[in-house]
Design a protein around this motif. Structure first.
Motif, PDB file in Angstrom:
ATOM      1  N   ASN A  95       0.850  -1.188   0.000  1.00  0.00           N
ATOM      2  CA  ASN A  95       0.000   0.000   0.000  1.00  0.00           C
ATOM      3  C   ASN A  95       0.886   1.238   0.000  1.00  0.00           C
ATOM      4  O   ASN A  95       1.991   1.229   0.561  1.00  0.00           O
ATOM      5  CB  ASN A  95      -0.900   0.027   1.246  1.00  0.00           C
ATOM      6  CG  ASN A  95      -1.992  -1.028   1.195  1.00  0.00           C
ATOM      7  OD1 ASN A  95      -2.973  -0.892   0.480  1.00  0.00           O
ATOM      8  ND2 ASN A  95      -1.803  -2.102   1.960  1.00  0.00           N
ATOM      9  N   THR A  96       0.416   2.304  -0.633  1.00  0.00           N
ATOM     10  CA  THR A  96       1.173   3.555  -0.680  1.00  0.00           C
ATOM     11  C   THR A  96       0.352   4.689  -0.077  1.00  0.00           C
ATOM     12  O   THR A  96      -0.878   4.700  -0.174  1.00  0.00           O
ATOM     13  CB  THR A  96       1.563   3.928  -2.121  1.00  0.00           C
ATOM     14  OG1 THR A  96       0.379   4.112  -2.908  1.00  0.00           O
ATOM     15  CG2 THR A  96       2.423   2.839  -2.745  1.00  0.00           C
ATOM     16  N   TYR A  97       1.052   5.632   0.519  1.00  0.00           N
ATOM     17  CA  TYR A  97       0.420   6.794   1.140  1.00  0.00           C
ATOM     18  C   TYR A  97       1.279   8.020   0.848  1.00  0.00           C
ATOM     19  O   TYR A  97       2.497   7.924   0.749  1.00  0.00           O
ATOM     20  CB  TYR A  97       0.310   6.617   2.660  1.00  0.00           C
ATOM     21  CG  TYR A  97      -0.422   5.364   3.080  1.00  0.00           C
ATOM     22  CD1 TYR A  97      -1.776   5.391   3.406  1.00  0.00           C
ATOM     23  CD2 TYR A  97       0.255   4.143   3.143  1.00  0.00           C
ATOM     24  CE1 TYR A  97      -2.441   4.233   3.784  1.00  0.00           C
ATOM     25  CE2 TYR A  97      -0.401   2.984   3.521  1.00  0.00           C
ATOM     26  CZ  TYR A  97      -1.750   3.036   3.842  1.00  0.00           C
ATOM     27  OH  TYR A  97      -2.400   1.883   4.205  1.00  0.00           O
ATOM     28  N   SER A  98       0.650   9.159   0.708  1.00  0.00           N
ATOM     29  CA  SER A  98       1.391  10.402   0.510  1.00  0.00           C
ATOM     30  C   SER A  98       0.550  11.574   1.008  1.00  0.00           C
ATOM     31  O   SER A  98      -0.666  11.461   1.174  1.00  0.00           O
ATOM     32  CB  SER A  98       1.741  10.601  -0.977  1.00  0.00           C
ATOM     33  OG  SER A  98       0.565  10.697  -1.763  1.00  0.00           O
ATOM     34  N   GLY A  99       1.204  12.673   1.250  1.00  0.00           N
ATOM     35  CA  GLY A  99       0.497  13.856   1.730  1.00  0.00           C
ATOM     36  C   GLY A  99       1.443  15.034   1.745  1.00  0.00           C
ATOM     37  O   GLY A  99       2.639  14.893   1.485  1.00  0.00           O
ATOM     38  N   VAL A 121       3.542   8.600   9.954  1.00  0.00           N
ATOM     39  CA  VAL A 121       2.398   7.964   9.288  1.00  0.00           C
ATOM     40  C   VAL A 121       2.573   6.452   9.273  1.00  0.00           C
ATOM     41  O   VAL A 121       1.650   5.694   9.578  1.00  0.00           O
ATOM     42  CB  VAL A 121       2.240   8.506   7.844  1.00  0.00           C
ATOM     43  CG1 VAL A 121       1.302   7.616   7.020  1.00  0.00           C
ATOM     44  CG2 VAL A 121       1.692   9.930   7.870  1.00  0.00           C
ATOM     45  N   ILE A 125       0.066   3.761  11.180  1.00  0.00           N
ATOM     46  CA  ILE A 125      -0.649   2.711  10.447  1.00  0.00           C
ATOM     47  C   ILE A 125      -0.304   1.344  11.023  1.00  0.00           C
ATOM     48  O   ILE A 125      -1.171   0.475  11.170  1.00  0.00           O
ATOM     49  CB  ILE A 125      -0.308   2.771   8.943  1.00  0.00           C
ATOM     50  CG1 ILE A 125      -0.858   4.069   8.344  1.00  0.00           C
ATOM     51  CG2 ILE A 125      -0.869   1.555   8.207  1.00  0.00           C
ATOM     52  CD1 ILE A 125      -0.461   4.307   6.908  1.00  0.00           C
ATOM     53  N   SER A 198       3.349  14.199  -4.823  1.00  0.00           N
ATOM     54  CA  SER A 198       2.365  14.814  -3.940  1.00  0.00           C
ATOM     55  C   SER A 198       2.446  16.330  -3.984  1.00  0.00           C
ATOM     56  O   SER A 198       1.459  17.025  -3.757  1.00  0.00           O
ATOM     57  CB  SER A 198       2.573  14.321  -2.502  1.00  0.00           C
ATOM     58  OG  SER A 198       1.538  14.778  -1.665  1.00  0.00           O
TER      59      SER A 198
END
Length: 204
Positions: A95-99, A121, A125, A198
């Motif tokens: 899974n990937t996340y960015s902000g 982060v 998680i 992002s």
């Protein structure tokens, strides 16, 4: 919290120590000190014996209570935003996340703020998913050294980061693994692009 072993490869006294305070005596102020923390005595011994990447975790060998994270940060001076990217691997897959953000006290640290946000982060998680051990791959030394106390937390952002870690370290064991930036490591390169992408989102 799981017990950690601290292996000193280059310091006042080479060896394996049961606590950070004992390890610190051997490396603090010692030019060219080399040391790492491990979850098992076998890994610590392997590190001292020169076995390469003994602390790394193979994605295929992940247990239900383990997770791998790659984190990175970026900064756009024109718009004044920092951003983070996170790639997570667990038994559930990838899974990937960015902000991104532009908090005044964090902007001054530029891409480092993104690095810190990404690490937090990933840890959050892991906690949400009831993970016991997180293997955290990073390319900026502060991600580990601010938390171990080797670097002083002089800014609001670094103080916030250390306070966060101290509040969760008894519930999550984090294994820090340094990756050389832009060295061709597949996921380090991918998470770098994720953080930079992002920043391209319209900030208006």
């Amino acid at each position: 919290m799981k017990k950690k072993y601290y292996a000193v490869k280059n310091g006042r006294r080479v060896g394996i120590y049961d606590s950070w305070s004992e390890c610190e005596k051997q490396v603090k102020g010692y030019s060219g000190a080399e040391y790492k923390s491990f979850l098992t005595l076998e890994e610590a011994k392997a590190y001292l014996n020169g076995e390469k990447n003994s602390e790394e975790k193979d994605i295929c060998d992940l247990k239900d209570n383990e997770m791998i994270a790659y984190v990175d940060g970026s900064f756009d001076v024109e718009v004044g935003y920092y951003a983070y990217g996170v790639i997570l691997f667990s038994k559930d897959g990838k899974n990937t996340y960015s902000g991104r953000g532009n908090e005044k006290e964090l902007v001054e640290m530029r891409n480092v703020s993104g690095e810190i946000e990404g690490a937090m982060v990933a840890m959050n998680i892991a906690l949400e998913k009831n993970i016991d051990t997180l293997y955290l791959y990073y390319d900026y030394m502060g991600i580990e050294k601010w938390l171990t106390g080797e670097w002083k937390t002089n800014k609001i952002g670094t103080k916030k980061y250390k306070e966060f870690y101290d509040s969760i370290k008894d519930r999550l064991s984090v294994v820090f693994i340094k990756v050389k930036s832009h060295s061709g490591d597949t996921y380090n390169e991918e998470v770098d692009k994720l953080a930079r992408a992002s920043l391209k989102i319209d900030t208006n």
